[in-house]
Design a protein around this motif. Structure first.
Motif, mmCIF file in Angstrom:
data_model
loop_
_atom_site.group_PDB
_atom_site.id
_atom_site.type_symbol
_atom_site.label_atom_id
_atom_site.label_comp_id
_atom_site.label_asym_id
_atom_site.label_seq_id
_atom_site.Cartn_x
_atom_site.Cartn_y
_atom_site.Cartn_z
ATOM 1 N N LEU A 111 0.819 -1.210 0.000
ATOM 2 C CA LEU A 111 0.000 0.000 0.000
ATOM 3 C C LEU A 111 0.857 1.266 0.000
ATOM 4 C CD1 LEU A 111 -2.767 1.470 0.366
ATOM 5 C CD2 LEU A 111 -2.487 1.121 2.822
ATOM 6 N N GLU A 112 2.024 1.207 0.621
ATOM 7 C CA GLU A 112 2.907 2.380 0.716
ATOM 8 C C GLU A 112 3.394 2.854 -0.658
ATOM 9 O OE1 GLU A 112 3.673 4.014 3.711
ATOM 10 O OE2 GLU A 112 2.060 2.703 4.412
ATOM 11 N N LYS A 113 3.431 1.955 -1.637
ATOM 12 C CA LYS A 113 3.908 2.321 -2.977
ATOM 13 C C LYS A 113 2.784 2.800 -3.896
ATOM 14 C CE LYS A 113 8.005 -0.583 -2.928
ATOM 15 N NZ LYS A 113 8.720 -1.692 -3.570
ATOM 16 N N HIS A 114 1.566 2.772 -3.402
ATOM 17 C CA HIS A 114 0.409 3.182 -4.217
ATOM 18 C C HIS A 114 0.345 4.704 -4.279
ATOM 19 C CE1 HIS A 114 -3.500 2.656 -6.075
ATOM 20 N NE2 HIS A 114 -4.025 3.503 -5.206
ATOM 21 N N LYS A 115 0.284 5.230 -5.513
ATOM 22 C CA LYS A 115 0.255 6.681 -5.722
ATOM 23 C C LYS A 115 -0.668 6.975 -6.899
ATOM 24 C CE LYS A 115 3.584 10.441 -5.878
ATOM 25 N NZ LYS A 115 5.025 10.741 -5.872
ATOM 26 N N VAL A 116 -1.602 7.907 -6.677
ATOM 27 C CA VAL A 116 -2.569 8.259 -7.714
ATOM 28 C C VAL A 116 -2.627 9.772 -7.876
ATOM 29 C CG1 VAL A 116 -3.968 6.190 -7.271
ATOM 30 C CG2 VAL A 116 -4.551 8.345 -6.133
ATOM 31 N N ALA A 117 -3.232 10.197 -8.967
ATOM 32 C CA ALA A 117 -3.478 11.624 -9.193
ATOM 33 C C ALA A 117 -4.921 11.788 -9.643
ATOM 34 C CB ALA A 117 -2.532 12.174 -10.244
ATOM 35 N N ILE A 118 -5.525 12.863 -9.178
ATOM 36 C CA ILE A 118 -6.834 13.268 -9.676
ATOM 37 C C ILE A 118 -6.635 14.642 -10.300
ATOM 38 C CG2 ILE A 118 -9.251 13.732 -9.156
ATOM 39 C CD1 ILE A 118 -8.852 12.045 -6.559
ATOM 40 N N ASN A 119 -6.900 14.730 -11.587
ATOM 41 C CA ASN A 119 -6.800 16.000 -12.302
ATOM 42 C C ASN A 119 -8.195 16.605 -12.361
ATOM 43 O OD1 ASN A 119 -3.918 15.881 -13.287
ATOM 44 N ND2 ASN A 119 -4.717 13.936 -14.035
ATOM 45 N N PHE A 120 -8.383 17.719 -11.656
ATOM 46 C CA PHE A 120 -9.663 18.424 -11.637
ATOM 47 C C PHE A 120 -9.619 19.528 -12.695
ATOM 48 C CE2 PHE A 120 -9.166 16.832 -7.311
ATOM 49 C CZ PHE A 120 -10.419 16.330 -7.023
ATOM 50 N N PHE A 121 -10.658 19.623 -13.521
ATOM 51 C CA PHE A 121 -10.750 20.656 -14.535
ATOM 52 C C PHE A 121 -11.859 21.621 -14.138
ATOM 53 C CE2 PHE A 121 -8.999 16.883 -16.477
ATOM 54 C CZ PHE A 121 -7.838 17.394 -17.043
ATOM 55 N N SER A 122 -11.485 22.884 -13.957
ATOM 56 C CA SER A 122 -12.445 23.877 -13.477
ATOM 57 C C SER A 122 -13.512 24.165 -14.517
ATOM 58 C CB SER A 122 -11.729 25.182 -13.106
ATOM 59 O OG SER A 122 -11.333 25.887 -14.267
ATOM 60 N N LYS A 123 -14.618 24.687 -14.022
ATOM 61 C CA LYS A 123 -15.604 25.263 -14.924
ATOM 62 C C LYS A 123 -14.959 26.516 -15.514
ATOM 63 C CE LYS A 123 -19.736 23.610 -12.561
ATOM 64 N NZ LYS A 123 -20.948 24.023 -11.838
ATOM 65 N N PRO A 124 -15.431 26.974 -16.665
ATOM 66 C CA PRO A 124 -14.808 28.144 -17.297
ATOM 67 C C PRO A 124 -14.813 29.377 -16.396
ATOM 68 C CG PRO A 124 -16.288 27.051 -18.818
ATOM 69 C CD PRO A 124 -16.510 26.419 -17.480
ATOM 70 N N LEU A 125 -13.711 30.112 -16.470
ATOM 71 C CA LEU A 125 -13.528 31.350 -15.701
ATOM 72 C C LEU A 125 -13.160 32.470 -16.647
ATOM 73 C CD1 LEU A 125 -11.167 29.836 -13.000
ATOM 74 C CD2 LEU A 125 -13.507 30.571 -12.571
ATOM 75 N N VAL A 126 -13.593 33.674 -16.324
ATOM 76 C CA VAL A 126 -13.142 34.845 -17.058
ATOM 77 C C VAL A 126 -11.895 35.361 -16.344
ATOM 78 C CG1 VAL A 126 -13.685 37.201 -17.793
ATOM 79 C CG2 VAL A 126 -15.478 35.443 -17.781
ATOM 80 N N TRP A 127 -10.828 35.539 -17.094
ATOM 81 C CA TRP A 127 -9.573 36.070 -16.565
ATOM 82 C C TRP A 127 -9.592 37.574 -16.829
ATOM 83 C CZ3 TRP A 127 -4.234 34.181 -18.789
ATOM 84 C CH2 TRP A 127 -3.194 34.809 -18.114
ATOM 85 N N HIS A 128 -9.811 38.337 -15.765
ATOM 86 C CA HIS A 128 -9.950 39.785 -15.891
ATOM 87 C C HIS A 128 -8.611 40.508 -15.908
ATOM 88 C CE1 HIS A 128 -14.308 39.704 -15.389
ATOM 89 N NE2 HIS A 128 -14.114 38.799 -14.459
ATOM 90 N N ASP A 129 -7.697 40.080 -15.047
ATOM 91 C CA ASP A 129 -6.448 40.824 -14.907
ATOM 92 C C ASP A 129 -5.444 39.988 -14.130
ATOM 93 O OD1 ASP A 129 -4.689 42.948 -15.145
ATOM 94 O OD2 ASP A 129 -5.885 44.344 -13.953
ATOM 95 N N THR A 130 -4.192 40.410 -14.212
ATOM 96 C CA THR A 130 -3.132 39.857 -13.378
ATOM 97 C C THR A 130 -2.609 41.009 -12.535
ATOM 98 O OG1 THR A 130 -2.542 38.262 -15.085
ATOM 99 C CG2 THR A 130 -0.914 38.658 -13.363
#
Length: 168
Positions: A111-130
């Motif tokens: 079990l110690e060697k078990h490694k997984v990833a969950i890639n979450f994809f966001s709902k669309p966002l408006v990028w207003h500024d940095t």
């Protein structure tokens, strides 16, 4: 005026070092499911690791999808909110509809060697500024309202802009 609409991806890696209860349940249940599903691709019990199984049995790539069934209940518990990513006020604000589960490493005997990833994809966002090292974003809506509620956040490790689109 053109708006930039982005989709973010957060890659959550879960292994034996994670300490939250939710992470531990995902880790343990995905390991149990991996052991069960791997039997079909390893009937002669020649291999012990995920890498060996995939290398020798190409159809075993399906294990990513098959093992993901064990964690869908835990994903529902999140109520569509991406974990761990906070805005500058310390609130979880990113919502998701889609995810991709991935086995990174595993060993049916450890079990110690078990490694997984969950890639979450966001709902669309408006990028207003940095602003300095922060992104100012809001939930994407088809209508052009005068006032929109925004979130200001810093891109953290394992978060990236997955897709970008200009909308007129």
């Amino acid at each position: 005026m053109s708006r930039k609409v982005i989709t973010l991806c957060y890659r959550k890696i879960i292994d034996a070092t994670n300490i939250s209860t939710w992470d531990k349940f995902v880790h343990e249940d995905s390991f149990a499911e991996f052991k069960m599903q791997a039997q079909f691709y390893n009937q002669e019990e020649r291999f012990t690791t995920f890498a060996e199984i995939v290398l020798n049995v190409p159809e075993a790539e399906k294990l990513h999808f098959l093992v993901s069934a064990a964690i869908t209940g835990y994903l529902r518990q999140l109520n569509g909110i991406i974990p761990d990513v906070l805005d500058n006020l310390g609130r979880r604000f990113l919502t998701f509809e889609n995810f991709k589960f991935e086995l990174i490493n595993s060993d049916i005997n450890n079990l110690e060697k078990h490694k997984v990833a969950i890639n979450f994809f966001s709902k669309p966002l408006v990028w207003h500024d940095t602003i300095d090292n922060l992104l100012l974003v809001s939930q994407f809506k088809e209508s052009n309202e005068d006032e929109v509620f925004t979130n200001l956040f810093q891109i953290q490790p394992f978060v990236s802009i997955h897709a970008i689109k200009n909308i007129d």
